[in-house]
Design a protein around this motif. Structure first.
Motif, PDB file in Angstrom:
ATOM      1  N   ARG A 114      10.582  20.713 -29.412  1.00 44.68           N
ATOM      2  CA  ARG A 114      10.281  19.904 -30.601  1.00 44.68           C
ATOM      3  C   ARG A 114       9.540  20.756 -31.616  1.00 44.68           C
ATOM      4  NH1 ARG A 114       6.224  14.677 -30.686  1.00 44.68           N
ATOM      5  NH2 ARG A 114       6.258  14.353 -32.947  1.00 44.68           N
ATOM      6  N   MET A 116       7.815  21.150 -35.681  1.00 49.55           N
ATOM      7  CA  MET A 116       7.341  20.600 -36.951  1.00 49.55           C
ATOM      8  C   MET A 116       7.344  21.722 -37.975  1.00 49.55           C
ATOM      9  SD  MET A 116       6.290  17.926 -38.578  1.00 49.55           S
ATOM     10  CE  MET A 116       6.647  18.306 -40.292  1.00 49.55           C
ATOM     11  N   CYS A 129       5.386  24.819 -36.151  1.00 56.43           N
ATOM     12  CA  CYS A 129       4.758  24.742 -34.838  1.00 56.43           C
ATOM     13  C   CYS A 129       5.756  24.108 -33.876  1.00 56.43           C
ATOM     14  CB  CYS A 129       3.488  23.904 -34.886  1.00 56.43           C
ATOM     15  SG  CYS A 129       2.107  24.746 -35.696  1.00 56.43           S
ATOM     16  N   GLU A 159       2.596  19.492 -27.317  1.00 59.07           N
ATOM     17  CA  GLU A 159       3.180  18.366 -28.048  1.00 59.07           C
ATOM     18  C   GLU A 159       2.115  17.389 -28.511  1.00 59.07           C
ATOM     19  OE1 GLU A 159       6.869  15.188 -27.814  1.00 59.07           O
ATOM     20  OE2 GLU A 159       5.950  15.862 -25.943  1.00 59.07           O
ATOM     21  N   LEU A 162       1.041  17.844 -32.127  1.00 61.32           N
ATOM     22  CA  LEU A 162       2.004  17.868 -33.225  1.00 61.32           C
ATOM     23  C   LEU A 162       1.705  16.841 -34.314  1.00 61.32           C
ATOM     24  CD1 LEU A 162       5.448  18.638 -31.543  1.00 61.32           C
ATOM     25  CD2 LEU A 162       3.998  20.147 -32.916  1.00 61.32           C
ATOM     26  N   THR A 166       1.427  17.883 -38.098  1.00 59.94           N
ATOM     27  CA  THR A 166       2.103  17.165 -39.169  1.00 59.94           C
ATOM     28  C   THR A 166       1.143  16.876 -40.313  1.00 59.94           C
ATOM     29  OG1 THR A 166       3.623  16.118 -37.611  1.00 59.94           O
ATOM     30  CG2 THR A 166       3.375  15.053 -39.742  1.00 59.94           C
TER      31      THR A 166
END
Length: 266
Positions: A114, A116, A129, A159, A162, A166
């Protein structure tokens, strides 16, 4: 078999595709994309020379690494259309979509990562990231670095962090643009034309950011260095202090983080 397949062909997907090609990480014929009910895929294919596939399922079957770059509200449809297919690595840049949800949708993915990114990725000056579902092998790590390196710098995180990422780097360009707009508005009030204000503000922000990046001094140390006792800079900084600029920024980051957490639960 393509090295990279993109589900979504918007600005961020286009930036990564162009970065991969310009950096030599992949040739156009090694990349393909698929899009929704619009012409973004066709336009990206025509402008870069990459392949264009008809469905997410076809893209998964023919791609080693899949980059999920569609809109979050399209995830359910993509999940349905790609049911039962697999890929070695799935890299998602969908805001607010946790790895657990991605694993439920794409059970055949070998590893899920995942990411960002942020808006300056559009000119290969972003900072991304990423959080991996589990430890990446050396080859998997190199693949992820190729994708993220195509749009700027990158760093690995957990995670759980995140949402904070953000709030800081993901939304951060918006804060800079707001400050720039405020400076331009203020400049016009003290006698500058629109064009003069824009040029002075853009070059001031760009030069200051580059100095901050290259200097061994911290942001506070640089602020002190440019602030002469009793001078003009301190006169302005005193106003920022009276209005609580730093506290306002801290509260803004907290608000953005909270909203990111809320969105991830929808």
């Amino acid at each position: 078999m393509k090295k990279f397949g993109f589900i979504g062909a918007g600005k961020m997907a286009g930036a990564i595709v162009r970065g991969l090609i310009s950096s030599g990480a992949a040739r156009p014929e090694e990349i393909a994309c698929v899009c929704g009910a619009d012409d973004t895929g066709k336009r990206l294919s025509e402008s870069t020379g990459i392949g264009l596939m008809d469905t997410p399922g076809e893209l998964f079957k023919n791609s080693e690494t899949v980059v999920l770059a569609c809109k979050p509200q399209q995830l359910a449809q993509v999940c349905e259309e790609a049911k039962g297919v697999s890929c070695a690595i799935l890299i998602s840049i969908l805001a607010g979509t946790p790895i657990q949800r991605l694993r439920e949708c794409f059970g055949g993915a070998g590893k899920i990562v995942r990411v960002m990114p942020n808006m300056p990725a559009q000119i290969s000056q972003g900072i991304s990231c990423f959080a991996a579902e589990s430890k990446l092998s050396e080859s998997e790590e190199k693949t992820v670095e190729k994708v993220l390196g195509a749009i700027g710098d990158f760093m690995e995180t957990e995670e759980s962090r995140l949402d904070a990422v953000t709030a800081l780097s993901g939304s951060g360009p918006g804060y800079v643009f707001e400050f720039a707009a405020a400076m331009i508005e203020g400049a016009k009030k003290i006698g500058f034309s629109e064009g003069e204000a824009e040029k002075l503000v853009k070059k001031t922000l760009l030069g200051s950011a580059m100095l901050l990046d290259k200097s061994e001094m911290s942001a506070d140390e640089l602020r002190i260095a440019v602030s002469s006792p009793g001078g003009t800079t301190l006169a302005a900084l005193d106003v920022f202090g009276r209005f609580g600029l730093r506290n306002a920024v801290a509260q803004a980051l907290e608000a953005a983080k909270t909203r990111s957490e809320e969105l991830s639960k929808l």
